[in-house]
Design a protein around this motif. Structure first.
Motif, PDB file in Angstrom:
ATOM      1  N   TYR A  23      10.781  31.597   1.347  1.00  0.00           N
ATOM      2  CA  TYR A  23      11.775  31.815   2.806  1.00  0.00           C
ATOM      3  C   TYR A  23      12.635  30.884   3.061  1.00  0.00           C
ATOM      4  CZ  TYR A  23       8.693  35.927   3.314  1.00  0.00           C
ATOM      5  OH  TYR A  23       8.031  37.032   2.940  1.00  0.00           O
ATOM      6  N   GLY A  24      12.511  29.372   2.762  1.00  0.00           N
ATOM      7  CA  GLY A  24      13.124  28.567   3.203  1.00  0.00           C
ATOM      8  C   GLY A  24      14.359  28.049   2.096  1.00  0.00           C
ATOM      9  N   PHE A  25      14.136  28.452   0.778  1.00  0.00           N
ATOM     10  CA  PHE A  25      15.257  27.972  -0.048  1.00  0.00           C
ATOM     11  C   PHE A  25      15.733  29.096  -0.853  1.00  0.00           C
ATOM     12  CE2 PHE A  25      12.626  24.327   1.211  1.00  0.00           C
ATOM     13  CZ  PHE A  25      13.720  23.441   1.699  1.00  0.00           C
ATOM     14  N   ASN A  26      15.212  30.187  -0.700  1.00  0.00           N
ATOM     15  CA  ASN A  26      15.387  31.221  -1.649  1.00  0.00           C
ATOM     16  C   ASN A  26      14.997  31.175  -3.089  1.00  0.00           C
ATOM     17  OD1 ASN A  26      16.109  33.952  -2.084  1.00  0.00           O
ATOM     18  ND2 ASN A  26      18.081  33.721  -2.077  1.00  0.00           N
ATOM     19  N   GLU A  27      14.162  30.247  -3.445  1.00  0.00           N
ATOM     20  CA  GLU A  27      13.724  29.909  -4.850  1.00  0.00           C
ATOM     21  C   GLU A  27      12.233  30.134  -4.846  1.00  0.00           C
ATOM     22  OE1 GLU A  27      15.479  28.789  -7.458  1.00  0.00           O
ATOM     23  OE2 GLU A  27      17.471  28.636  -6.620  1.00  0.00           O
ATOM     24  N   SER A  28      11.774  30.006  -6.018  1.00  0.00           N
ATOM     25  CA  SER A  28      10.237  30.056  -6.246  1.00  0.00           C
ATOM     26  C   SER A  28      10.002  29.299  -7.670  1.00  0.00           C
ATOM     27  CB  SER A  28       9.778  31.492  -6.173  1.00  0.00           C
ATOM     28  OG  SER A  28      10.256  32.224  -7.478  1.00  0.00           O
TER      29      SER A  28
ATOM     30  N   ILE B 298     -11.281  22.486  -6.446  1.00  0.00           N
ATOM     31  CA  ILE B 298     -10.158  22.124  -7.306  1.00  0.00           C
ATOM     32  C   ILE B 298      -9.402  23.608  -7.265  1.00  0.00           C
ATOM     33  CG2 ILE B 298      -8.925  21.491  -9.148  1.00  0.00           C
ATOM     34  CD1 ILE B 298     -11.463  19.470  -9.409  1.00  0.00           C
ATOM     35  N   CYS B 299     -10.096  24.665  -7.650  1.00  0.00           N
ATOM     36  CA  CYS B 299      -9.331  25.870  -7.687  1.00  0.00           C
ATOM     37  C   CYS B 299      -8.947  26.253  -6.378  1.00  0.00           C
ATOM     38  CB  CYS B 299     -10.427  26.986  -8.554  1.00  0.00           C
ATOM     39  SG  CYS B 299     -10.705  26.934 -10.074  1.00  0.00           S
ATOM     40  N   LEU B 300      -9.657  26.241  -5.383  1.00  0.00           N
ATOM     41  CA  LEU B 300      -9.345  26.580  -4.115  1.00  0.00           C
ATOM     42  C   LEU B 300      -8.024  25.797  -3.681  1.00  0.00           C
ATOM     43  CD1 LEU B 300      -9.928  28.455  -1.507  1.00  0.00           C
ATOM     44  CD2 LEU B 300     -11.389  26.792  -0.796  1.00  0.00           C
ATOM     45  N   VAL B 301      -8.111  24.481  -3.810  1.00  0.00           N
ATOM     46  CA  VAL B 301      -7.098  23.642  -3.314  1.00  0.00           C
ATOM     47  C   VAL B 301      -5.834  24.081  -4.196  1.00  0.00           C
ATOM     48  CG1 VAL B 301      -6.123  21.353  -3.350  1.00  0.00           C
ATOM     49  CG2 VAL B 301      -8.233  22.013  -2.487  1.00  0.00           C
ATOM     50  N   THR B 302      -5.943  24.239  -5.454  1.00  0.00           N
ATOM     51  CA  THR B 302      -4.775  24.533  -6.226  1.00  0.00           C
ATOM     52  C   THR B 302      -4.087  26.050  -5.757  1.00  0.00           C
ATOM     53  OG1 THR B 302      -5.789  23.603  -8.177  1.00  0.00           O
ATOM     54  CG2 THR B 302      -4.068  25.347  -8.467  1.00  0.00           C
ATOM     55  N   MET B 303      -4.981  26.920  -5.411  1.00  0.00           N
ATOM     56  CA  MET B 303      -4.417  28.229  -4.865  1.00  0.00           C
ATOM     57  C   MET B 303      -3.766  27.816  -3.724  1.00  0.00           C
ATOM     58  SD  MET B 303      -7.774  31.032  -5.802  1.00  0.00           S
ATOM     59  CE  MET B 303      -7.323  31.518  -4.255  1.00  0.00           C
ATOM     60  N   VAL B 304      -4.273  27.029  -2.681  1.00  0.00           N
ATOM     61  CA  VAL B 304      -3.552  27.102  -1.450  1.00  0.00           C
ATOM     62  C   VAL B 304      -2.448  26.372  -1.349  1.00  0.00           C
ATOM     63  CG1 VAL B 304      -3.668  25.812   0.829  1.00  0.00           C
ATOM     64  CG2 VAL B 304      -5.986  27.061  -0.123  1.00  0.00           C
ATOM     65  N   VAL B 305      -2.216  25.270  -2.490  1.00  0.00           N
ATOM     66  CA  VAL B 305      -1.051  24.490  -2.382  1.00  0.00           C
ATOM     67  C   VAL B 305       0.219  25.349  -3.188  1.00  0.00           C
ATOM     68  CG1 VAL B 305      -0.030  22.497  -3.668  1.00  0.00           C
ATOM     69  CG2 VAL B 305      -2.041  22.222  -2.308  1.00  0.00           C
ATOM     70  N   LEU B 306      -0.264  26.090  -4.210  1.00  0.00           N
ATOM     71  CA  LEU B 306       0.710  26.771  -5.159  1.00  0.00           C
ATOM     72  C   LEU B 306       1.240  28.140  -4.393  1.00  0.00           C
ATOM     73  CD1 LEU B 306      -0.586  26.676  -8.529  1.00  0.00           C
ATOM     74  CD2 LEU B 306       1.178  25.450  -7.638  1.00  0.00           C
ATOM     75  N   VAL B 307       0.379  28.704  -3.448  1.00  0.00           N
ATOM     76  CA  VAL B 307       0.774  29.958  -2.645  1.00  0.00           C
ATOM     77  C   VAL B 307       1.621  29.504  -1.770  1.00  0.00           C
ATOM     78  CG1 VAL B 307      -0.160  31.861  -1.354  1.00  0.00           C
ATOM     79  CG2 VAL B 307      -1.052  31.354  -3.695  1.00  0.00           C
ATOM     80  N   PHE B 308       1.048  28.479  -0.789  1.00  0.00           N
ATOM     81  CA  PHE B 308       1.837  27.941   0.350  1.00  0.00           C
ATOM     82  C   PHE B 308       3.069  27.490   0.098  1.00  0.00           C
ATOM     83  CE2 PHE B 308       2.986  24.796   3.596  1.00  0.00           C
ATOM     84  CZ  PHE B 308       3.209  25.595   4.864  1.00  0.00           C
ATOM     85  N   GLY B 309       3.046  26.653  -1.079  1.00  0.00           N
ATOM     86  CA  GLY B 309       4.536  26.165  -1.758  1.00  0.00           C
ATOM     87  C   GLY B 309       5.476  27.075  -1.884  1.00  0.00           C
ATOM     88  N   ASN B 310       4.964  28.259  -2.782  1.00  0.00           N
ATOM     89  CA  ASN B 310       5.869  29.307  -3.106  1.00  0.00           C
ATOM     90  C   ASN B 310       6.363  29.943  -1.932  1.00  0.00           C
ATOM     91  OD1 ASN B 310       6.914  29.736  -5.539  1.00  0.00           O
ATOM     92  ND2 ASN B 310       5.565  31.442  -6.008  1.00  0.00           N
ATOM     93  N   VAL B 311       5.679  30.086  -0.938  1.00  0.00           N
ATOM     94  CA  VAL B 311       5.943  30.851   0.316  1.00  0.00           C
ATOM     95  C   VAL B 311       6.967  29.937   0.829  1.00  0.00           C
ATOM     96  CG1 VAL B 311       5.550  31.711   2.644  1.00  0.00           C
ATOM     97  CG2 VAL B 311       3.873  32.198   0.566  1.00  0.00           C
TER      98      VAL B 311
END
Length: 167
Positions: free
Chosen positions: A35-40, A18-31
């Motif tokens: 880059y796509g919407f100039n938001e975070s 769960i920790c690993l999936v949370t990290m991947v989703v949050l970091v990828f989503g933030n990237v």
């Protein structure tokens, strides 16, 4: 009792996933958002950091129980059975001392930071340092179990080299 302990370590593995999936989703989503919407998402970085720390300590406990840590047993295997057992007990005692110190230092950090809020989420930083307390207690219990098992004549753990040779 054996099923209860196995269930506990299965729960730790699920929490690590769960920790690993949370990290991947949050970091990828933030990237993507940056880059796509100039938001975070501000809280994304903080939650990812917490998930990484807890993932590390959860994984360390699971690996310690499975004897997945590195060991060099070349000299150990050259000893007679009683010498090998004595060295293993001594190494477990030394690791117990280190884990106890780790627990004590983490406990002190947790107490100091209990009323300190995290920068973005406002959660208690004591929970962040609680990961070290969790690891220290768990590691000490595992070392005590291994010491008792070895002292009572339990099987000397040997790495399975056949699996490594077939890869």
């Amino acid at each position: 009792m054996h099923k209860l302990v196995d269930g506990y370590f299965t729960l730790l593995k699920v929490l690590a996933i769960i920790c690993l999936v949370t990290m991947v989703v949050l970091v990828f989503g933030n990237v993507v958002l940056r880059y796509g919407f100039n938001e975070s998402i501000l809280i994304s970085e903080e939650i990812s950091r917490w998930a990484f720390v807890w993932l590390t300590f959860l994984g360390a406990v699971v690996l310690l129980r499975e004897r997945g840590h590195m060991s060099v047993d070349l000299a150990l295997r050259a000893l007679p059975s009683w010498g090998e057992r004595g060295c293993l007990i001594l190494s477990q005692l030394l690791m117990l001392a280190c884990s106890g110190l780790f627990f004590w230092g983490s406990w002190q950090q947790m107490e100091i930071n209990w009323n300190v809020p995290s920068p973005v989420a406002g959660w208690s930083m004591g929970l962040f340092y609680g990961s070290g307390v969790f690891f220290g207690i768990s590691a000490c219990l595992i070392h005590l179990y291994e010491i008792a098992r070895l002292a009572l004549g339990g099987e000397i753990p040997r790495p399975d080299l056949s699996a490594e040779l077939h890869q």
